[in-house]
Design an enzyme around this catalytic site. Structure first.
Site, mmCIF file in Angstrom:
data_model
loop_
_atom_site.group_PDB
_atom_site.id
_atom_site.type_symbol
_atom_site.label_atom_id
_atom_site.label_comp_id
_atom_site.label_asym_id
_atom_site.label_seq_id
_atom_site.Cartn_x
_atom_site.Cartn_y
_atom_site.Cartn_z
ATOM 1 N N HIS A 109 0.884 -1.107 0.001
ATOM 2 C CA HIS A 109 0.011 0.109 0.010
ATOM 3 C C HIS A 109 0.891 1.395 -0.008
ATOM 4 O O HIS A 109 0.569 2.197 0.646
ATOM 5 C CB HIS A 109 -0.758 -0.013 1.290
ATOM 6 C CG HIS A 109 -2.069 -0.888 1.076
ATOM 7 N ND1 HIS A 109 -2.500 -1.474 0.017
ATOM 8 C CD2 HIS A 109 -2.747 -1.760 2.269
ATOM 9 C CE1 HIS A 109 -3.241 -2.462 0.370
ATOM 10 N NE2 HIS A 109 -3.657 -2.429 1.612
ATOM 11 N N HIS A 178 -9.711 1.836 0.782
ATOM 12 C CA HIS A 178 -9.509 0.811 1.603
ATOM 13 C C HIS A 178 -10.858 0.574 2.615
ATOM 14 O O HIS A 178 -10.295 0.645 3.755
ATOM 15 C CB HIS A 178 -8.175 0.780 2.048
ATOM 16 C CG HIS A 178 -7.706 -0.716 2.514
ATOM 17 N ND1 HIS A 178 -8.306 -1.546 3.417
ATOM 18 C CD2 HIS A 178 -6.653 -1.377 2.039
ATOM 19 C CE1 HIS A 178 -7.847 -2.627 3.681
ATOM 20 N NE2 HIS A 178 -6.703 -2.433 2.956
ATOM 21 N N GLU A 309 -11.610 -3.966 -2.751
ATOM 22 C CA GLU A 309 -10.934 -2.744 -3.182
ATOM 23 C C GLU A 309 -10.506 -3.016 -4.586
ATOM 24 O O GLU A 309 -9.794 -4.217 -5.238
ATOM 25 C CB GLU A 309 -9.353 -3.009 -2.654
ATOM 26 C CG GLU A 309 -9.334 -2.989 -0.897
ATOM 27 C CD GLU A 309 -8.447 -3.800 -0.245
ATOM 28 O OE1 GLU A 309 -7.151 -3.416 -0.515
ATOM 29 O OE2 GLU A 309 -8.507 -4.574 0.489
#
Length: 344
Positions: A109, A178, A309
């Site tokens: 991420h 997210h 996601e």
């Protein structure tokens, strides 16, 4: 008719520059959403049940301190690259880049300080808000000055999230939101009574560090076949699964398409996910452990929420046979995901 309000939410700690964090409240007849200029975070998302009662269906915190502290990306926009890059390494144009390692042996991420941990500038739109930031060349190890716009707009029952980016050097990019959802209302014990379907004929098996092996496996005859709705708790039991944290491979194309649907029979709440992206990571909150104090003092145990996601396939930058995840100078990255809320 959507109304948009902005208000102060807090200040960044002095060591983080001390900037003001604003909250933007988007409201229609059927949906109310609150979004921060820090991390483009969705802090609140209220939708109606079949009796017309509003509940907040996303996990998060009441204060800025919750979001500036360590947490599992509640409601954030993650980037430059969502999901995992194997060993934090990739090569572009013959040059190798090394990213920060923050998830076992991998980069996750966006690294140590990804897009979820920075202040964005904001512009109010008639029915939403647009955030902007420049990610400088070399930030978290990524090449190129990257200009990024994230736009949230609310129209009736539909929340759209548009991501745009331009770069000065070829760089991998994959942006997603997210949010952790529980259609029973945040703070509810689990999501076992939710019915889910995902429009995908294949998924990506992963190794023990959650990196795709490279195989694109058919869902047919496996626990990953979610093409028809399944009740989550019973399905996990039937296939002896500890939960999902996998990329489902979507039908390719630039057009908007319905890719997932979640229905919560007790409340009647339904959420559809539509997107232009090539993949969707279905995650069932396997790493939640009840240790965080969330909104209203709620705790969030394992499987108390799910994430859907929309994104590029994980580690695509190291897998030439995966859909391309590189953005070149002169091109524009432009993807949209729509969340559509209704009752049944």
């Amino acid at each position: 008719m959507t109304t948009v309000r902005r208000e102060a939410f807090g200040r960044m700690p002095p060591e983080e520059g001390g900037g003001e964090v604003e909250k933007f409240i988007l409201q229609s007849d059927s949906v109310r959403v609150e979004i921060l200029s820090f991390g483009c975070i969705i802090t609140t998302l209220e939708t109606k049940d079949r009796n017309g009662q509003f509940s907040d269906i996303v996990l998060g915190f009441d204060t800025l301190e919750g979001y500036t502290g360590k947490h599992p990306f509640f409601g954030t926009v993650v980037g430059r690259v969502a999901n995992r890059i194997a060993n934090g390494k990739f090569s572009v144009d013959g040059k190798e880049y090394q990213l920060f390692i923050n998830n076992g042996p991998n980069s996750l991420h966006g690294g140590a300080k990804g897009f979820d941990k920075v202040l964005w500038s904001a512009e109010v739109l008639p029915n939403g808000v647009r955030f902007f930031r420049l990610s400088p060349d070399g930030e978290e190890g990524y090449p190129g000055d990257l200009k990024v716009w994230v736009t949230y707009t609310l129209s009736g029952k539909e929340l759209a999230i548009n991501y745009q980016a331009q770069t000065s050097k070829t760089t991998p990019i994959s942006l997603t939101n997210h949010s952790y959802f529980n259609l029973a209302g945040q703070g509810s014990r689990d999501v076992y009574d939710h019915e889910i379907s995902i429009e995908a004929d294949s998924y990506l098996p992963v190794d023990d560090t959650q990196i795709p092996t490279g195989e694109v496996a058919a869902v047919q005859g496996t626990g990953f076949d979610l093409r028809q709705p399944v009740e989550l708790g019973k399905h996990l039991q039937k296939f002896h699964l500890d939960g999902f944290d996998h990329n489902f491979c979507l039908h390719q194309g630039q057009d908007r398409r319905l890719v997932a649907r979640v229905f919560h029979p007790p409340t009647g709440r339904t959420m559809e996910v539509h997107t232009t992206q090539p993949g969707i990571q279905f995650y069932t909150g396997n790493f939640l452990n009840g240790s965080l104090k969330g909104k209203g003092g709620a705790t969030y145990p394992k499987h108390s929420a799910f994430c859907l996601e929309t994104q590029s396939w994980p580690d695509a930058v190291n897998k030439p046979h995966f859909p391309n995840a590189l953005l070149h100078p002169g091109e524009e990255y432009n993807h949209t995901t729509w969340l559509v809320f209704s009752t049944a």
